[in-house]
Design an enzyme around this catalytic site. Structure first.
Site, PDB file in Angstrom:
ATOM      1  CE1 TYR A 187      -3.817   5.880   6.335  1.00 39.08           C
ATOM      2  CE2 TYR A 187      -4.431   5.409   4.123  1.00 39.08           C
ATOM      3  CZ  TYR A 187      -4.816   5.709   5.387  1.00 39.08           C
ATOM      4  OH  TYR A 187      -6.131   5.984   5.429  1.00 39.08           O
ATOM      5  CG  HIS A 193      -2.064   1.062   1.391  1.00 42.18           C
ATOM      6  ND1 HIS A 193      -2.212   1.935   0.148  1.00 42.18           N
ATOM      7  CD2 HIS A 193      -3.147   1.189   2.030  1.00 42.18           C
ATOM      8  CE1 HIS A 193      -3.199   2.625   0.743  1.00 42.18           C
ATOM      9  NE2 HIS A 193      -3.725   2.169   1.558  1.00 42.18           N
ATOM     10  CG  HIS A 245      -5.313   5.946  -0.713  1.00 42.53           C
ATOM     11  ND1 HIS A 245      -5.983   4.748  -0.419  1.00 42.53           N
ATOM     12  CD2 HIS A 245      -5.330   6.134  -2.021  1.00 42.53           C
ATOM     13  CE1 HIS A 245      -6.563   4.540  -1.708  1.00 42.53           C
ATOM     14  NE2 HIS A 245      -5.927   5.248  -2.733  1.00 42.53           N
TER      15      HIS A 245
HETATM   16  C1  LIG Z   1     -14.574   2.264   3.812  1.00 42.10           C
HETATM   17  C2  LIG Z   1     -13.370   2.166   2.956  1.00 42.10           C
HETATM   18  C3  LIG Z   1     -12.212   1.761   3.327  1.00 42.10           C
HETATM   19  C4  LIG Z   1     -11.006   1.914   2.304  1.00 42.10           C
HETATM   20  N1  LIG Z   1      -9.896   1.360   2.808  1.00 42.10           N
HETATM   21  C5  LIG Z   1      -8.859   1.444   2.204  1.00 42.10           C
HETATM   22  C6  LIG Z   1      -7.482   0.509   2.434  1.00 42.10           C
HETATM   23  O1  LIG Z   1      -7.715  -0.200   3.470  1.00 42.10           O
HETATM   24  N2  LIG Z   1      -6.620   0.342   1.474  1.00 42.10           N
HETATM   25  C7  LIG Z   1      -6.651   1.019   0.272  1.00 42.10           C
HETATM   26  O2  LIG Z   1      -5.665   0.818  -0.413  1.00 42.10           O
HETATM   27  N3  LIG Z   1      -7.921   1.669  -0.016  1.00 42.10           N
HETATM   28  C8  LIG Z   1      -8.723   1.927   0.762  1.00 42.10           C
HETATM   29  N4  LIG Z   1     -10.008   2.409   0.469  1.00 42.10           N
HETATM   30  C9  LIG Z   1     -10.084   2.890  -0.968  1.00 42.10           C
HETATM   31  C10 LIG Z   1     -10.823   1.767  -2.068  1.00 42.10           C
HETATM   32  O3  LIG Z   1      -9.721   0.736  -2.266  1.00 42.10           O
HETATM   33  C11 LIG Z   1     -11.021   2.427  -3.437  1.00 42.10           C
HETATM   34  O4  LIG Z   1      -9.960   2.611  -4.067  1.00 42.10           O
HETATM   35  C12 LIG Z   1     -11.930   3.454  -3.237  1.00 42.10           C
HETATM   36  O5  LIG Z   1     -13.134   3.463  -2.310  1.00 42.10           O
HETATM   37  C13 LIG Z   1     -12.488   4.054  -4.421  1.00 42.10           C
HETATM   38  O6  LIG Z   1     -13.257   3.193  -5.287  1.00 42.10           O
HETATM   39  P1  LIG Z   1     -14.768   3.116  -5.247  1.00 42.10           P
HETATM   40  O7  LIG Z   1     -15.055   4.298  -6.004  1.00 42.10           O
HETATM   41  O8  LIG Z   1     -15.010   2.002  -6.173  1.00 42.10           O
HETATM   42  O9  LIG Z   1     -15.366   2.911  -4.078  1.00 42.10           O
HETATM   43  C14 LIG Z   1     -11.079   2.454   1.138  1.00 42.10           C
HETATM   44  C15 LIG Z   1     -12.120   2.901   0.538  1.00 42.10           C
HETATM   45  C16 LIG Z   1     -13.280   2.747   1.576  1.00 42.10           C
HETATM   46  C17 LIG Z   1     -14.866   3.487   1.005  1.00 42.10           C
END
Ligand SMILES: Cc1cc2nc3c(=O)[nH]c(=O)nc-3n(C[C@H](O)[C@H](O)[C@H](O)COP(=O)(O)O)c2cc1C
Length: 398
Positions: free
Chosen positions: A191, A186, A189
Site C-alpha cells: 500500500y 500501515h 503489503h
Molecule cells: C481478509 C483479510 C484482510 C486483511 N486486511 C488487512 C488489513 O486491512 N491490514 C493489514 O495490515 N493486514 C491485513 N491482512 C493481513 C493480516 O493482518 C495477517 O497479517 C495475515 O492474514 C497473516 O496472518 P494469518 O496467517 O494469521 O492469517 C488481512 C488478511 C486477511 C485474511
C-alpha cells in the site's frame, strides 16, 4: 516474564506483557483485517459486535485498515477516520471493546495505487509514489463483487507529500478522539507507504526516491508527525519488507527492513520514548494453504529475516503470518517475538484466545465471505466453543 522461586520460566502466549503503558494479560493479538462491513465508510453496530466478540480482558486488538482521507480506500465499504460522523461511529465500537477490557488500536491506511477510480473522489486516478500501475497479475475487488485491473496512478508531486503526512497526523488525532488507545501505521503489503519504501515500485527522482534514506523519508515523516501529535507510546508501525503483494518487491528486503528499524530506533531516542511496537508480517501465508503473493523465501530465510529485525529493533515486536498455536508458543518462548498477531484463525474463531488456552479444536474460516458485506454471515456468526450447532452452516472443522 513468569517467575517461580527465583527461577525464570520461558514466557508463552498466555504470559502477561507490558506493551508501552498497556498491561496485556496474554499475547494473542487480533491482526488488522479488512472486512468490508463498514457501509459507506461508517463503522456501524456490526463492527461493534465483531470486535466485541474478539475482545478479552487485557487483550489487544488492531482494527482493519481505516482510511485516513477520501483518497485512501481501495476496497468496498472500508471504514474511514477523517469525518466527524466516522469518529462518532467509531466511539461506539471502541466503547464495546473497552467494556470487555481489551485495548484497541486503529490501523491507519492509505492504499495508494492499489485503488480504482470508483473508489476515488470525483473518479480521479489513485495517488502513489509512481505513475506505474500494479501489473495485471493482480486484480482489484470492485463494488458488487467483480474484479478489475488496477488503473494507472498519478505520482504525487513532491509538494503534495506533506499534505498526505498531515492526513495521517489528523487521522491519528481523530482516532484518539474516538477513544482508541493508539494507532498502527500501515506501512506494509504494497500500500501507499510500501510504495515509497520498495525499490521495485518507487521510481522517483526527488528526495523521496532513489537511496534507502530517501525511500524511508515518507514513513519517517509520518511517524514523526503522528507521534508528535498523540505520543510515541500510542503509535505502532507495521512493515512487510519481504512481502511482494501487489508487486511490492525490493532488491534487498532485509536491508530495507533494517533501514526502517534503524530509523525507528533513532526516532525513539529523539522522542525520548518508545513507540508502542513494531509489527512485521512474515510471508509464510502458505501455512494455511495459500500464499498472499504466491512467492516466498525458504523457511530459513524468512526466519532469519524476522529474527534479525527482532534483534535490531529496540522495543516491542509483534510477528504475523501463518502462525498456529504451536508456532506462536514457540516464537514467544524463544524470544522471537513479544506478541503474535493472528488473522484468519481469528476471523473464524471469535474466542480464539480461549480455544488456544484450552487447546480446543478450531472452526475453519470461509474465504468466500472475507470481503462480503453481510453484517452477520461470515462475520459475526462463527460459533463460540460449545455453540457450534447454532452457527455458520458453511463451517467445517480444521
Ligand atoms: C481478509 C483479510 C484482510 C486483511 N486486511 C488487512 C488489513 O486491512 N491490514 C493489514 O495490515 N493486514 C491485513 N491482512 C493481513 C493480516 O493482518 C495477517 O497479517 C495475515 O492474514 C497473516 O496472518 P494469518 O496467517 O494469521 O492469517 C488481512 C488478511 C486477511 C485474511
Amino acid at each position: 516474564m513468569a517467575q517461580k522461586l527465583g527461577q525464570t520460566t520461558a514466557p508463552d502466549l498466555f504470559s502477561p506483557f507490558k506493551m508501552a503503558n498497556f498491561n496485556l494479560s496474554h499475547r494473542v493479538v487480533l491482526a488488522p483485517m479488512t472486512r468490508c462491513r463498514a457501509l459507506n465508510g461508517i463503522p456501524g453496530p456490526a463492527l461493534a459486535e465483531y470486535y466485541s466478540q474478539r475482545s478479552t480482558p487485557g487483550g489487544f486488538l488492531i482494527t482493519e485498515g481505516t482510511s485516513i482521507s477520501p483518497s485512501g480506500p481501495g476496497f468496498p465499504h472500508v471504514p474511514g477516520i477523517y469525518t466527524e460522523e466516522q469518529v462518532n461511529a467509531w466511539k461506539k465500537v471502541v466503547d464495546a471493546v473497552h467494556a470487555k477490557g481489551s485495548i484497541i488500536f486503529c490501523q491507519l491506511w492509505h492504499v495508494g495505487r492499489a485503488s480504482h477510480q470508483v473508489y476515488q473522489p470525483a473518479g480521479a486516478a489513485p495517488i502513489s509514489s509512481t505513475s506505474v500501475p500494479i501489473s495485471k497479475r493482480w486484480r482489484i475487488l470492485l463494488p458488487g463483487g467483480s474484479h478489475g485491473i488496477y488503473p494507472k496512478p498519478r505520482a504525487l508531486e513532491t509538494s503534495e507529500i506533506l499534505g498526505v503526512v498531515q492526513d495521517y497526523r489528523q487521522a491519528a488525532i481523530n482516532a484518539i478522539k474516538a477513544g482508541f488507545d493508539g494507532i498502527e501505521i500501515h506501512g506494509a503489503h504494497g500500500y501507499l507507504i510500501d510504495q515509497f519504501l520498495k525499490d521495485g515500485i518507487n521510481d522517483r527522482t526527488d528526495e523521496y526516491g532513489g537511496s534507502l534514506a530517501n525511500r524511508c523519508k515518507f514513513i519517517v515523516e509520518i511517524v514523526k508527525a503522528v507521534a508528535g501529535a498523540i505520543g510515541a507510546d500510542r503509535v505502532g508501525v507495521r512493515i512487510s519488507p519481504a512481502i511482494d503483494h501487489m508487486d511490492a518487491t525490493d532488491s534487498d528486503p532485509l536491508g530495507l527492513g533494517l533501514a526502517v528499524v534503524e530509523r525507528l530506533n533513532k526516532l525513539q531516542l529523539e522522542f525520548g520514548a518508545k513507540l508502542a511496537y513494531l509489527h512485521v508480517t512474515q510471508p509464510r501465508y502458505v501455512a494455511y494453504g495459500q500464499t498472499e503473493s504466491g512467492k516466498h523465501g525458504s523457511e530459513e530465510e524468512e526466519a532469519h529475516l524476522m529474527r534479525t529485525l527482532r534483534k535490531a529493533y529496540q522495543g516491542t515486536f509483534i510477528c504475523s503470518g501463518g502462525y498456529t498455536r504451536e508456532l506462536g508458543m514457540e516464537a514467544v518462548a524463544q524470544g522471537d517475538a513479544d506478541l503474535v498477531s493472528y488473522g484468519r484463525l481469528f476471523i473464524s474463531n471469535p474466542d480464539l484466545v480461549l480455544r488456544f488456552k484450552k487447546n480446543a479444536p478450531l472452526n475453519k474460516y470461509v474465504r468466500a465471505t472475507f470481503y462480503t458485506q453481510d453484517p452477520v454471515v461470515g462475520y459475526t456468526d462463527y460459533p463460540f466453543l460449545g455453540e457450534e450447532s447454532k452457527g455458520n452452516q458453511a463451517l467445517s472443522r480444521l
